[in-house]
Design a protein around this motif. Structure first.
Motif, PDB file in Angstrom:
ATOM      1  N   GLU A 173       0.797  -1.229   0.000  1.00 28.11           N
ATOM      2  CA  GLU A 173       0.000   0.000   0.000  1.00 28.11           C
ATOM      3  C   GLU A 173       0.825   1.273   0.000  1.00 28.11           C
ATOM      4  O   GLU A 173       0.347   2.323  -0.411  1.00 28.11           O
ATOM      5  N   ASP A 174       2.101   1.210   0.401  1.00 22.31           N
ATOM      6  CA  ASP A 174       2.943   2.412   0.393  1.00 22.31           C
ATOM      7  C   ASP A 174       3.757   2.564  -0.891  1.00 22.31           C
ATOM      8  O   ASP A 174       4.566   3.481  -1.013  1.00 22.31           O
ATOM      9  N   ASN A 175       3.528   1.692  -1.867  1.00 17.69           N
ATOM     10  CA  ASN A 175       4.282   1.747  -3.123  1.00 17.69           C
ATOM     11  C   ASN A 175       3.499   2.557  -4.164  1.00 17.69           C
ATOM     12  O   ASN A 175       2.916   2.019  -5.104  1.00 17.69           O
ATOM     13  N   ALA A 176       3.491   3.870  -3.978  1.00 18.42           N
ATOM     14  CA  ALA A 176       2.717   4.762  -4.843  1.00 18.42           C
ATOM     15  C   ALA A 176       3.166   4.685  -6.305  1.00 18.42           C
ATOM     16  O   ALA A 176       2.338   4.772  -7.215  1.00 18.42           O
ATOM     17  N   GLN A 177       4.447   4.498  -6.535  1.00 16.02           N
ATOM     18  CA  GLN A 177       4.947   4.418  -7.909  1.00 16.02           C
ATOM     19  C   GLN A 177       4.358   3.206  -8.637  1.00 16.02           C
ATOM     20  O   GLN A 177       3.889   3.319  -9.763  1.00 16.02           O
ATOM     21  N   ALA A 178       4.349   2.054  -7.989  1.00 16.35           N
ATOM     22  CA  ALA A 178       3.788   0.853  -8.613  1.00 16.35           C
ATOM     23  C   ALA A 178       2.281   0.996  -8.803  1.00 16.35           C
ATOM     24  O   ALA A 178       1.744   0.623  -9.852  1.00 16.35           O
ATOM     25  N   ILE A 179       1.607   1.545  -7.813  1.00 19.17           N
ATOM     26  CA  ILE A 179       0.157   1.735  -7.932  1.00 19.17           C
ATOM     27  C   ILE A 179      -0.152   2.642  -9.113  1.00 19.17           C
ATOM     28  O   ILE A 179      -1.048   2.355  -9.918  1.00 19.17           O
TER      29      ILE A 179
ATOM     30  N   TYR B 261       0.280   0.682 -12.457  1.00 20.65           N
ATOM     31  CA  TYR B 261      -0.825  -0.227 -12.769  1.00 20.65           C
ATOM     32  C   TYR B 261      -2.099   0.535 -13.127  1.00 20.65           C
ATOM     33  O   TYR B 261      -2.833   0.135 -14.026  1.00 20.65           O
ATOM     34  N   LYS B 262      -2.357   1.640 -12.452  1.00 20.29           N
ATOM     35  CA  LYS B 262      -3.523   2.456 -12.799  1.00 20.29           C
ATOM     36  C   LYS B 262      -3.406   2.979 -14.227  1.00 20.29           C
ATOM     37  O   LYS B 262      -4.392   3.027 -14.965  1.00 20.29           O
ATOM     38  N   ALA B 263      -2.199   3.357 -14.644  1.00 20.42           N
ATOM     39  CA  ALA B 263      -1.983   3.835 -16.015  1.00 20.42           C
ATOM     40  C   ALA B 263      -2.258   2.743 -17.044  1.00 20.42           C
ATOM     41  O   ALA B 263      -2.572   3.035 -18.198  1.00 20.42           O
ATOM     42  N   LEU B 264      -2.172   1.468 -16.629  1.00 21.46           N
ATOM     43  CA  LEU B 264      -2.464   0.343 -17.518  1.00 21.46           C
ATOM     44  C   LEU B 264      -3.940  -0.046 -17.482  1.00 21.46           C
ATOM     45  O   LEU B 264      -4.338  -1.014 -18.123  1.00 21.46           O
ATOM     46  N   GLY B 265      -4.740   0.675 -16.708  1.00 13.68           N
ATOM     47  CA  GLY B 265      -6.162   0.381 -16.634  1.00 13.68           C
ATOM     48  C   GLY B 265      -6.577  -0.472 -15.455  1.00 13.68           C
ATOM     49  O   GLY B 265      -7.741  -0.845 -15.336  1.00 13.68           O
ATOM     50  N   TYR B 266      -5.646  -0.790 -14.577  1.00 14.20           N
ATOM     51  CA  TYR B 266      -5.976  -1.558 -13.381  1.00 14.20           C
ATOM     52  C   TYR B 266      -6.596  -0.632 -12.349  1.00 14.20           C
ATOM     53  O   TYR B 266      -6.283   0.557 -12.302  1.00 14.20           O
ATOM     54  N   GLU B 267      -7.463  -1.179 -11.525  1.00 16.83           N
ATOM     55  CA  GLU B 267      -8.140  -0.407 -10.493  1.00 16.83           C
ATOM     56  C   GLU B 267      -7.899  -1.045  -9.136  1.00 16.83           C
ATOM     57  O   GLU B 267      -7.822  -2.278  -9.030  1.00 16.83           O
ATOM     58  N   THR B 268      -7.800  -0.216  -8.111  1.00 18.74           N
ATOM     59  CA  THR B 268      -7.740  -0.786  -6.763  1.00 18.74           C
ATOM     60  C   THR B 268      -9.088  -1.425  -6.472  1.00 18.74           C
ATOM     61  O   THR B 268     -10.126  -0.936  -6.900  1.00 18.74           O
ATOM     62  N   GLN B 269      -9.050  -2.523  -5.777  1.00 20.34           N
ATOM     63  CA  GLN B 269     -10.246  -3.299  -5.488  1.00 20.34           C
ATOM     64  C   GLN B 269     -10.654  -3.097  -4.031  1.00 20.34           C
ATOM     65  O   GLN B 269      -9.788  -3.023  -3.156  1.00 20.34           O
ATOM     66  N   PRO B 270     -11.943  -3.068  -3.757  1.00 16.71           N
ATOM     67  CA  PRO B 270     -12.408  -2.878  -2.375  1.00 16.71           C
ATOM     68  C   PRO B 270     -12.387  -4.200  -1.599  1.00 16.71           C
ATOM     69  O   PRO B 270     -13.412  -4.751  -1.223  1.00 16.71           O
ATOM     70  N   VAL B 271     -11.182  -4.710  -1.389  1.00 12.25           N
ATOM     71  CA  VAL B 271     -11.017  -5.961  -0.656  1.00 12.25           C
ATOM     72  C   VAL B 271      -9.907  -5.803   0.369  1.00 12.25           C
ATOM     73  O   VAL B 271      -9.072  -4.903   0.273  1.00 12.25           O
ATOM     74  N   VAL B 272      -9.885  -6.678   1.321  1.00 13.40           N
ATOM     75  CA  VAL B 272      -8.802  -6.753   2.290  1.00 13.40           C
ATOM     76  C   VAL B 272      -8.131  -8.100   2.084  1.00 13.40           C
ATOM     77  O   VAL B 272      -8.820  -9.126   2.000  1.00 13.40           O
ATOM     78  N   THR B 273      -6.826  -8.093   1.975  1.00 19.14           N
ATOM     79  CA  THR B 273      -6.104  -9.350   1.850  1.00 19.14           C
ATOM     80  C   THR B 273      -5.883  -9.910   3.252  1.00 19.14           C
ATOM     81  O   THR B 273      -5.374  -9.200   4.131  1.00 19.14           O
ATOM     82  N   ILE B 274      -6.250 -11.141   3.445  1.00 23.26           N
ATOM     83  CA  ILE B 274      -6.100 -11.802   4.737  1.00 23.26           C
ATOM     84  C   ILE B 274      -5.199 -13.007   4.523  1.00 23.26           C
ATOM     85  O   ILE B 274      -5.377 -13.760   3.554  1.00 23.26           O
ATOM     86  N   GLY B 275      -4.233 -13.197   5.388  1.00 19.24           N
ATOM     87  CA  GLY B 275      -3.318 -14.301   5.210  1.00 19.24           C
ATOM     88  C   GLY B 275      -2.847 -14.881   6.527  1.00 19.24           C
ATOM     89  O   GLY B 275      -3.063 -14.313   7.594  1.00 19.24           O
TER      90      GLY B 275
END
Length: 135
Positions: free
Chosen positions: A109-115, A118-132
């Protein structure tokens, strides 16, 4: 530039690339990740080479429900040449050939450059929480 599927003989060079791109973490064994990706028909590691030199990689897999992408790495001196976009396209093509309806990936979540990438490629953040849980 040539894109091909990784083999066992590429392991050291690919892991060196992942480390150069700060993709490895002490709690993950990159060699085990690499070997597992090559050991099954549901995953691969795609490599880009220019004049024989490894310049980019991406790990891709299909779990039967959605595609996943990991370890997108572009050698630091080859960044801003469109290789990240090319490798994501290659991963998406790999998934399309396996009828994956969706591709997902995880970004810290702190990797603003990568986010932003991916957004520039059309990817969207998803309203989910990753649980592991480590087992």
């Amino acid at each position: 530039m040539e894109i091909s599927t990784a083999s066992e003989s590429d392991v050291d060079n690919v892991i060196a690339l992942w480390k150069a791109c700060d993709l490895t973490r002490p709690w993950n064994d990159p060699k085990a990740d690499y070997q597992l990706a090559l050991a099954t028909e549901t995953s691969d590691i795609l490599l880009a080479r220019r004049e024989g030199a490894l310049i980019a990689s991406i790990m891709v897999g299909f779990d039967g429900h959605r595609g996943w992408v990991y370890y997108l790495a572009v050698a630091p001196k080859h960044r801003r040449d469109g290789l990240g976009r090319i490798m994501m396209g290659a991963a998406e093509d790999w998934l399309k050939h396996r009828n994956a309806p969706k591709v997902q990936l995880m970004v810290r979540e702190d990797n603003a450059q990568a986010i932003g990438f991916y957004k520039a490629l059309g990817y969207e953040t998803q309203p989910v929480v990753t649980i592991g849980k480590r087992i």
